[in-house]
Design a protein around this motif. Sequence first.
Motif, mmCIF file in Angstrom:
data_model
loop_
_atom_site.group_PDB
_atom_site.id
_atom_site.type_symbol
_atom_site.label_atom_id
_atom_site.label_comp_id
_atom_site.label_asym_id
_atom_site.label_seq_id
_atom_site.Cartn_x
_atom_site.Cartn_y
_atom_site.Cartn_z
ATOM 1 N N GLY A 381 48.169 19.572 -45.458
ATOM 2 C CA GLY A 381 47.596 20.274 -46.528
ATOM 3 C C GLY A 381 46.101 21.230 -46.456
ATOM 4 N N SER A 382 45.951 21.978 -47.504
ATOM 5 C CA SER A 382 44.564 21.785 -47.678
ATOM 6 C C SER A 382 43.745 20.871 -48.558
ATOM 7 C CB SER A 382 44.234 23.373 -48.523
ATOM 8 O OG SER A 382 44.801 23.081 -50.028
ATOM 9 N N PHE A 383 44.685 19.796 -49.344
ATOM 10 C CA PHE A 383 44.478 18.674 -49.774
ATOM 11 C C PHE A 383 44.011 17.978 -49.210
ATOM 12 C CE2 PHE A 383 48.406 18.027 -48.730
ATOM 13 C CZ PHE A 383 48.858 16.830 -48.104
ATOM 14 N N GLY A 384 44.161 18.589 -47.537
ATOM 15 C CA GLY A 384 44.142 17.651 -46.616
ATOM 16 C C GLY A 384 45.113 16.526 -45.779
ATOM 17 N N SER A 385 45.233 15.419 -46.094
ATOM 18 C CA SER A 385 46.299 14.819 -45.413
ATOM 19 C C SER A 385 47.300 13.494 -46.298
ATOM 20 C CB SER A 385 46.451 14.707 -43.241
ATOM 21 O OG SER A 385 45.075 13.168 -43.581
ATOM 22 N N GLY A 386 48.012 13.344 -45.761
ATOM 23 C CA GLY A 386 48.737 11.890 -46.304
ATOM 24 C C GLY A 386 50.483 11.747 -45.915
ATOM 25 N N ARG A 387 50.954 10.736 -46.391
ATOM 26 C CA ARG A 387 52.506 10.166 -46.221
ATOM 27 C C ARG A 387 53.372 10.913 -47.601
ATOM 28 N NH1 ARG A 387 49.909 5.631 -44.638
ATOM 29 N NH2 ARG A 387 49.635 5.641 -42.187
ATOM 30 N N VAL A 388 54.309 11.310 -47.926
ATOM 31 C CA VAL A 388 55.320 11.349 -48.432
ATOM 32 C C VAL A 388 56.511 10.298 -48.317
ATOM 33 C CG1 VAL A 388 57.055 12.731 -48.871
ATOM 34 C CG2 VAL A 388 54.803 13.837 -48.536
ATOM 35 N N PHE A 389 56.527 8.836 -49.069
ATOM 36 C CA PHE A 389 57.567 8.935 -49.383
ATOM 37 C C PHE A 389 59.132 8.983 -49.866
ATOM 38 C CE2 PHE A 389 53.043 6.483 -48.329
ATOM 39 C CZ PHE A 389 53.539 6.100 -47.168
ATOM 40 N N SER A 390 60.002 8.858 -49.435
ATOM 41 C CA SER A 390 61.049 9.826 -50.366
ATOM 42 C C SER A 390 62.152 8.522 -49.951
ATOM 43 C CB SER A 390 62.055 10.764 -48.860
ATOM 44 O OG SER A 390 60.371 11.929 -48.374
ATOM 45 N N THR A 391 62.840 9.065 -51.437
ATOM 46 C CA THR A 391 64.546 8.394 -51.847
ATOM 47 C C THR A 391 65.517 9.400 -52.234
ATOM 48 O OG1 THR A 391 63.949 8.011 -54.188
ATOM 49 C CG2 THR A 391 62.944 6.444 -53.247
ATOM 50 N N ARG A 392 66.701 9.510 -52.466
ATOM 51 C CA ARG A 392 67.272 10.401 -52.898
ATOM 52 C C ARG A 392 66.850 11.571 -54.787
ATOM 53 N NH1 ARG A 392 72.906 8.776 -53.807
ATOM 54 N NH2 ARG A 392 73.772 10.265 -52.712
ATOM 55 N N LEU A 393 66.247 11.076 -54.675
ATOM 56 C CA LEU A 393 66.130 10.723 -56.359
ATOM 57 C C LEU A 393 64.200 11.283 -56.750
ATOM 58 C CD1 LEU A 393 67.772 12.123 -58.201
ATOM 59 C CD2 LEU A 393 67.483 9.295 -59.595
ATOM 60 N N VAL A 394 63.632 10.117 -55.760
ATOM 61 C CA VAL A 394 62.128 10.577 -56.043
ATOM 62 C C VAL A 394 61.160 10.150 -55.010
ATOM 63 C CG1 VAL A 394 60.069 9.090 -57.522
ATOM 64 C CG2 VAL A 394 61.906 9.284 -58.710
ATOM 65 N N ASN A 395 59.852 11.354 -55.031
ATOM 66 C CA ASN A 395 59.456 11.440 -53.425
ATOM 67 C C ASN A 395 57.864 11.068 -54.130
ATOM 68 O OD1 ASN A 395 61.497 11.595 -52.590
ATOM 69 N ND2 ASN A 395 61.504 14.255 -52.795
ATOM 70 N N ALA A 396 56.920 10.444 -53.153
ATOM 71 C CA ALA A 396 55.395 10.409 -53.839
ATOM 72 C C ALA A 396 55.008 11.234 -52.572
ATOM 73 C CB ALA A 396 55.388 8.506 -53.891
ATOM 74 N N LEU A 397 54.103 11.513 -52.493
ATOM 75 C CA LEU A 397 52.807 11.502 -51.832
ATOM 76 C C LEU A 397 51.546 10.781 -52.278
ATOM 77 C CD1 LEU A 397 51.344 12.927 -49.453
ATOM 78 C CD2 LEU A 397 50.544 14.943 -51.726
ATOM 79 N N ILE A 398 51.054 10.442 -51.180
ATOM 80 C CA ILE A 398 50.033 9.692 -50.895
ATOM 81 C C ILE A 398 49.487 9.965 -50.815
ATOM 82 C CG2 ILE A 398 48.589 7.225 -51.345
ATOM 83 C CD1 ILE A 398 51.058 5.846 -51.800
ATOM 84 N N THR A 399 48.015 10.671 -50.513
ATOM 85 C CA THR A 399 46.650 11.639 -49.387
ATOM 86 C C THR A 399 45.941 10.205 -49.377
ATOM 87 O OG1 THR A 399 45.073 11.139 -51.423
ATOM 88 C CG2 THR A 399 46.761 12.946 -51.548
ATOM 89 N N ASP A 400 45.403 10.673 -48.123
ATOM 90 C CA ASP A 400 44.530 10.263 -47.360
ATOM 91 C C ASP A 400 43.861 9.916 -48.196
ATOM 92 O OD1 ASP A 400 46.150 9.482 -45.074
ATOM 93 O OD2 ASP A 400 44.626 10.722 -43.424
ATOM 94 N N HIS A 401 43.076 10.505 -49.483
ATOM 95 C CA HIS A 401 42.170 9.344 -49.756
ATOM 96 C C HIS A 401 42.555 8.736 -50.958
ATOM 97 C CE1 HIS A 401 39.413 12.183 -47.903
ATOM 98 N NE2 HIS A 401 40.176 13.775 -48.232
ATOM 99 N N GLY A 402 43.617 8.353 -51.291
ATOM 100 C CA GLY A 402 44.310 7.539 -52.175
ATOM 101 C C GLY A 402 45.044 7.859 -53.431
ATOM 102 N N THR A 403 44.930 9.446 -53.892
ATOM 103 C CA THR A 403 45.153 9.435 -54.539
ATOM 104 C C THR A 403 47.069 10.000 -54.692
ATOM 105 O OG1 THR A 403 43.553 11.457 -55.265
ATOM 106 C CG2 THR A 403 45.471 11.795 -56.177
ATOM 107 N N VAL A 404 47.521 9.780 -55.391
ATOM 108 C CA VAL A 404 49.007 9.614 -55.887
ATOM 109 C C VAL A 404 49.872 10.865 -57.229
ATOM 110 C CG1 VAL A 404 50.821 7.922 -56.576
ATOM 111 C CG2 VAL A 404 49.208 7.236 -55.261
ATOM 112 N N TYR A 405 51.026 11.315 -55.901
ATOM 113 C CA TYR A 405 51.554 12.155 -56.881
ATOM 114 C C TYR A 405 52.858 12.020 -56.655
ATOM 115 C CZ TYR A 405 47.447 15.223 -55.796
ATOM 116 O OH TYR A 405 46.328 15.733 -56.062
ATOM 117 N N VAL A 406 53.512 11.692 -57.560
ATOM 118 C CA VAL A 406 54.919 11.140 -57.379
ATOM 119 C C VAL A 406 55.821 12.116 -58.595
ATOM 120 C CG1 VAL A 406 54.817 9.937 -59.575
ATOM 121 C CG2 VAL A 406 56.437 9.180 -57.813
#
Length: 422
Positions: A381-406
Motif C-alpha cells: 500500500g502507500s504505507f509500504g509493504s508488510g504481512r497480514v496474519f489472519s484468524t477467523r476473528l482477529v487479523n493483524a498487519l505488521i509492516t516492514d517498518h515494524g508497526t502493528v495494526y490489529v
Amino acid sequence: MPRNEPTQVTDGWDGGRSPGRRKAVRYAVPVAVAGVAAATIGLVPAFAGSGSPDLPKISAQDLIAKVAKSDVQQLSGTVRVSTDLGLPSLPGAGGGAGGFGGAPDGGEKGGDGASAAPQKKLMELASGAHTLRVAADGPEKQRVSIVDKAAEYSLVHNGNEIWAYDSGSNTAVHSTAPDAGRHGKQHRAPKDLPGGLKDATPQDLAKQALKAAGDTTSVTVDGTAKVAGRDAYQLLIKPKQAASTVGSIRVAVDAANGVPLKFTLTPKSGGAAAIDVGYTNVDFAKPAASTFAFTPPKGAKVVDGDKAQAKTPREHGKDLPSQKDVKGLKKEMGGLNVLGKGWTSIATIKGDGSGLPSGKDQGAGGDAGKFLDSIGEKVHGSFGSGRVFSTRLVNALITDHGTVYVGAVDKQALIDAANAAK
C-alpha cells in the motif's frame, strides 16, 4: 401467549429510562470480545435442547434490562466451552490431556506449582472443546473445574482461602484471598481468581459483550430456545459496520431469572462458531457446603502461593523490567493507539523500523522468515509493504517498518488504516 418475534433496537431506543438503565444496556466493542476469545472461547446443536418455547413477547431493551438486574448468586452446573479461532499450529506447541500436567516429563517438574498455576489454564481454554463444572454460593464461595479425560484442574474459593489443584501432576497451590468483600458488599470473586477461568461462564461473557451500544450495533430478540432444559429468549447482536469480522453474537437468556445460559460468537465468514459457551445443565438451588471444601489428596505436593508470590520479586526482580523501563519502551514504540470506533476499532503500535525477517534473509533469521512467509500474506500500500496474519476473528498487519495494526476487522481495513497513518 404470543410467540416472541424479532424486535429491532434503534438509536434512541432508551424510551425515557433512567441513566442507570441506559448504562446497563450498552454493548462491548468487538476488540474486547476478541480479547475474551484470545484469552480468554460451534457447539453441537443438542445444546439448545428441543423445541422453541412459547413465551410472552419482550423487547430487546427490556430483555437487556432483565439481564442487568439479574442477581442470581447461587448455582451449580456443567458448562461446555468450544473455541475455533483458526489459529495456526505453531512448531513445538503441545496439547491434549497431558497439558494439565504442565511439565514435558509428565509432571515431575510441577512441584514448584507451575503446573497448577491458574494462568496456565487460560491457554487451554483458547482452543478446542472443554467441559467445566461450576458452582457458586455468593461472593464468598466459587468453584470451577476443568474436566479432561485424563486429568482435572480445580480452582476453589472458600472464604479467605483459594486452592488450585492439578490432578495431572498431583500439585496444589494454596493462597489467601483478600479480606475485601468479606462483609457481603463484594459480589465478585476475589482478584486472585484469574479472569480467564472466572469469566468462562455465559453470564460473564454476556456482560462483557453488553457494555456499549450505539449506531454501530443492531440488537434484536430473535425468538426463543430451550437451553439446559430451561426456557430462554435469544438476544441477537450484529455489527452494522461492514469491515467487522464478527458476524453475530447470540445470547440465550433465561426467561425466568435473566441469567445468560449460552453465548455464541459467529464470524462473518460463516462456519462453526468461533466462541461457544453454554450450560448443558444448571441448577439455581444453593450448592452443598461440601462443594467448596477442599483437602489436598494424599501424597500431593502443596505449594504456599503467598510465599511463592512474595519470594519471586526478591529473587528475580533484577530480571524484570522496571516501571521506568516500561515507560521508556512505550515511548520508543510510540505508544498504543486505537483507531476508529465500535466493531472496527484497530489497535496500533508504532514500530522501530526493523520489521519482520523475510524468507530471503540469510542466516539464523532465514528459517523464521520462511515460516512467517508461509502463514502471513504479503500486502502492499502507500504505507509500504508488510504481512497480514489472519484468524477467523482477529487479523493483524505488521509492516516492514515494524508497526502493528490489529483488530476484529478484515484485511482491507488494516491496509486502509496503515495508508491513512502514513
